[in-house]
Design a protein around this motif. Structure first.
Motif, PDB file in Angstrom:
ATOM      1  N   SER A  14      11.166   1.400  32.358  1.00 47.18           N
ATOM      2  CA  SER A  14      12.522   0.950  32.164  1.00 47.18           C
ATOM      3  C   SER A  14      13.130   1.611  30.786  1.00 47.18           C
ATOM      4  O   SER A  14      14.236   1.502  30.465  1.00 47.18           O
ATOM      5  CB  SER A  14      12.841  -0.277  32.475  1.00 47.18           C
ATOM      6  OG  SER A  14      12.583  -0.695  33.420  1.00 47.18           O
ATOM      7  N   ALA A  15      11.880   1.881  29.742  1.00 47.30           N
ATOM      8  CA  ALA A  15      12.374   2.393  28.567  1.00 47.30           C
ATOM      9  C   ALA A  15      11.900   3.973  28.387  1.00 47.30           C
ATOM     10  O   ALA A  15      10.922   4.322  29.356  1.00 47.30           O
ATOM     11  CB  ALA A  15      11.662   1.838  27.480  1.00 47.30           C
ATOM     12  N   THR A  16      12.372   4.650  27.571  1.00 43.20           N
ATOM     13  CA  THR A  16      12.061   6.253  27.285  1.00 43.20           C
ATOM     14  C   THR A  16      10.626   6.137  26.464  1.00 43.20           C
ATOM     15  O   THR A  16      10.350   5.177  26.013  1.00 43.20           O
ATOM     16  CB  THR A  16      13.210   6.855  26.466  1.00 43.20           C
ATOM     17  OG1 THR A  16      13.286   5.995  25.084  1.00 43.20           O
ATOM     18  CG2 THR A  16      14.616   6.585  27.180  1.00 43.20           C
ATOM     19  N   ASP A  17      10.108   7.360  26.559  1.00 44.47           N
ATOM     20  CA  ASP A  17       8.946   7.340  25.729  1.00 44.47           C
ATOM     21  C   ASP A  17       9.229   7.056  24.266  1.00 44.47           C
ATOM     22  O   ASP A  17       8.089   6.471  23.742  1.00 44.47           O
ATOM     23  CB  ASP A  17       8.411   8.919  25.793  1.00 44.47           C
ATOM     24  CG  ASP A  17       7.857   9.159  27.243  1.00 44.47           C
ATOM     25  OD1 ASP A  17       7.406   8.141  27.687  1.00 44.47           O
ATOM     26  OD2 ASP A  17       7.695  10.574  27.570  1.00 44.47           O
ATOM     27  N   ALA A  18      10.503   7.182  23.697  1.00 48.33           N
ATOM     28  CA  ALA A  18      10.438   6.997  22.197  1.00 48.33           C
ATOM     29  C   ALA A  18      10.596   5.340  22.108  1.00 48.33           C
ATOM     30  O   ALA A  18      10.639   5.217  20.820  1.00 48.33           O
ATOM     31  CB  ALA A  18      11.919   7.726  21.733  1.00 48.33           C
ATOM     32  N   ASP A  19      10.928   4.584  23.002  1.00 49.58           N
ATOM     33  CA  ASP A  19      11.297   3.157  22.730  1.00 49.58           C
ATOM     34  C   ASP A  19      10.189   2.466  23.570  1.00 49.58           C
ATOM     35  O   ASP A  19      10.466   1.298  23.802  1.00 49.58           O
ATOM     36  CB  ASP A  19      12.594   2.742  23.617  1.00 49.58           C
ATOM     37  CG  ASP A  19      13.813   3.312  22.803  1.00 49.58           C
ATOM     38  OD1 ASP A  19      13.615   3.555  21.471  1.00 49.58           O
ATOM     39  OD2 ASP A  19      14.653   3.911  23.469  1.00 49.58           O
TER      40      ASP A  19
END
Length: 482
Positions: A393-398
């Motif tokens: 549910s989160a991007t790779d950055a997060d």
């Protein structure tokens, strides 16, 4: 390391070469296992630790409370620092500190030294646990991440369940100081994990161009710390501390919304899946932690069981989680996670409702044990899909922030469960008779057994409601749009 550029931010995508992914996965599993074992080990070992260190009851309560307090207060910071300075670097520092503080626990000679060492363990776990999830998220591509996170989740839940089991086995060998070996076990586990990390992880520079949100980190730590501490304080003081803590957390949210480089992006919560899975996590861990903490106390103090007998209740569930979670992670990738989260939570709720309805019978082997097996099967269905939903549910950055948030939610739920359910147990116990020894005190009188059953029935009933609510939240939050 491969990377992609998103705006002005360098976003790490891989933390290791493809052929080294399994080694990094096992480094994460071994390290996080230390944290999860030590979060639950004191449930069975507390009486022996108290006697060995000549600790008062409040001091003994802080052997567990200080660990959860530090972990809850700092886990958001740990996830954000891992993103900033590099996942592998932050993860490795957490392992080193955890090993050192575990040695301090094993060698503790007084209540004060144990409390300090356990607090340092909580600080280390705040770096290590979210780092273990994030390093898996960055080592595996999305199409393989579900199975990898499923194995990690299986190992994590299984080892958390193994804490009381290991404590019982060690105390059977040495009733006085066997608990020390639980902490000493972290030394070889941490050493192997560090070796794998150093051998197979690539250089990870994090995001050096992004400033650190020191104000956000301070507000999050202070707010979570005050709320967590307030839960363990006296009633009047508790309300005041929690009120201040929630006010500080409100200030943290306002600051994060305005900060140019926030520790977490509040926009993450605009994703319905991410918000729903964190609420479902809170409700589920509130229920499971309450039962896991108070069932051993109930069974030992009034139902004729001992520390070793807890193996029968917890080991089968741990084995089911360990053997089924990887398969559940793969099935969830193919069929979708919602049905596994809903069905698993419903089974857990049925188990806890059964405990509530049969607590007055005081039958550990024929009532509590099989019902705990049902709960273990329900957890085996849902732990891997739950972890996968959090990370996807989160991007790779997060990834680091997402794992930090989810772990903070779970630990906060654990603290709230121990504090609130303890008061409920005392209230249910006192309704039977105020002149008896008290909930959790070993005694064999019929009145004490009846009062203990009443107190535990209150706990299990609330847990069943929370688990059912978790199933409903998952069904709502993960439903497919029309």
């Amino acid at each position: 390391m491969t990377a992609r550029v998103s705006g002005a931010t360098l976003v790490p995508v891989a933390i290791c070469a493809p052929e080294h992914r399994q080694a990094i996965l096992w480094a994460a599993i071994l390290a996080s296992s230390m944290g999860f074992i030590d979060s639950s080990v004191t449930a069975n070992a507390l009486p022996a630790m108290r006697a060995s260190l000549a600790a008062s009851l409040p001091q003994a309560q802080w052997f567990s409370g200080i660990y959860l307090l530090a972990l809850t207060s700092l886990i958001l910071v740990g996830g954000a620092l891992g993103d900033r300075f590099g996942t592998a670097r932050g993860f490795g520092m957490g392992i080193i500190l955890f090993v050192v503080s575990s040695l301090g626990c094993a060698l503790a000679i007084s209540p004060a030294t144990m409390i300090v060492a356990r607090g340092l363990q909580g600080v280390a776990a705040a770096l290590m646990v979210p780092g273990s999830m994030a390093i898996i998220g960055r080592a595996f591509p999305r199409e393989e991440r579900g199975a990898a996170l499923g194995l990690w989740a299986a190992a994590s839940i299984a080892t958390a369940s193994a804490g009381p089991i290991l404590a019982g086995l060690c105390l059977m060998v040495d009733p006085v100081s066997g608990w020390r070996w639980i902490f000493a076990l972290n030394l070889p586990l941490g050493g192997i994990s560090l070796w794998l990390l150093a051998r197979f992880a690539l250089a990870d520079q994090g995001r050096p161009g992004v400033p650190i949100d020191y104000i956000g980190a301070a507000l999050a730590t202070l707010g979570f710390g005050l709320v967590a501490y307030g839960l363990s304080a006296e009633t009047g003081e508790s309300l005041a501390l929690m009120a201040v803590g929630f006010a500080v957390l409100a200030a943290f949210i306002v600051w994060e919304a305005r900060c140019p480089a926030p520790m977490i992006r509040l926009s993450m919560f605009r994703v319905r899946r991410f918000s729903a899975i964190n609420l479902a996590t809170f409700l589920l861990y509130f229920a499971v932690t309450g039962i896991g903490f108070y069932l051993p106390m109930t069974a030992v103090s009034a139902w004729g069981a001992d520390a070793l007998a807890m193996v029968a209740a917890f080991l089968p569930g741990a084995l089911m989680i360990a053997t089924l979670s990887t398969r559940m992670g793969k099935l969830a990738d193919r069929l979708g996670p919602a049905r596994f989260l809903v069905c698993g939570a419903v089974l857990v709720a049925l188990s806890q409702a059964g405990l509530a309805m049969t607590a007055h019978e005081a039958l550990y082997w024929t009532r509590a044990v099989p019902l705990m097996w049902l709960s273990g099967f329900g957890m085996a269905l849902l732990v891997a899909p739950l972890t996968t939903v959090v990370m996807t549910s989160a991007t790779d950055a997060d990834q680091g922030a997402a794992s930090g948030i989810n772990n903070a939610v779970a630990r906060a739920a654990s603290l709230l469960a121990i504090a609130l359910m303890g008061r409920m147990a005392a209230s249910g116990y006192g309704a039977i008779g105020a002149d008896m020894p008290g909930f959790g005190v070993i005694a064999a009188t019929p009145a004490h057994i009846a009062a203990t059953g009443a107190g535990f029935s209150h706990i299990a009933g609330l847990a069943a409601i929370a688990s059912l609510a978790s199933a409903l939240v998952s069904a709502w939050g993960l439903r497919k749009p029309r």
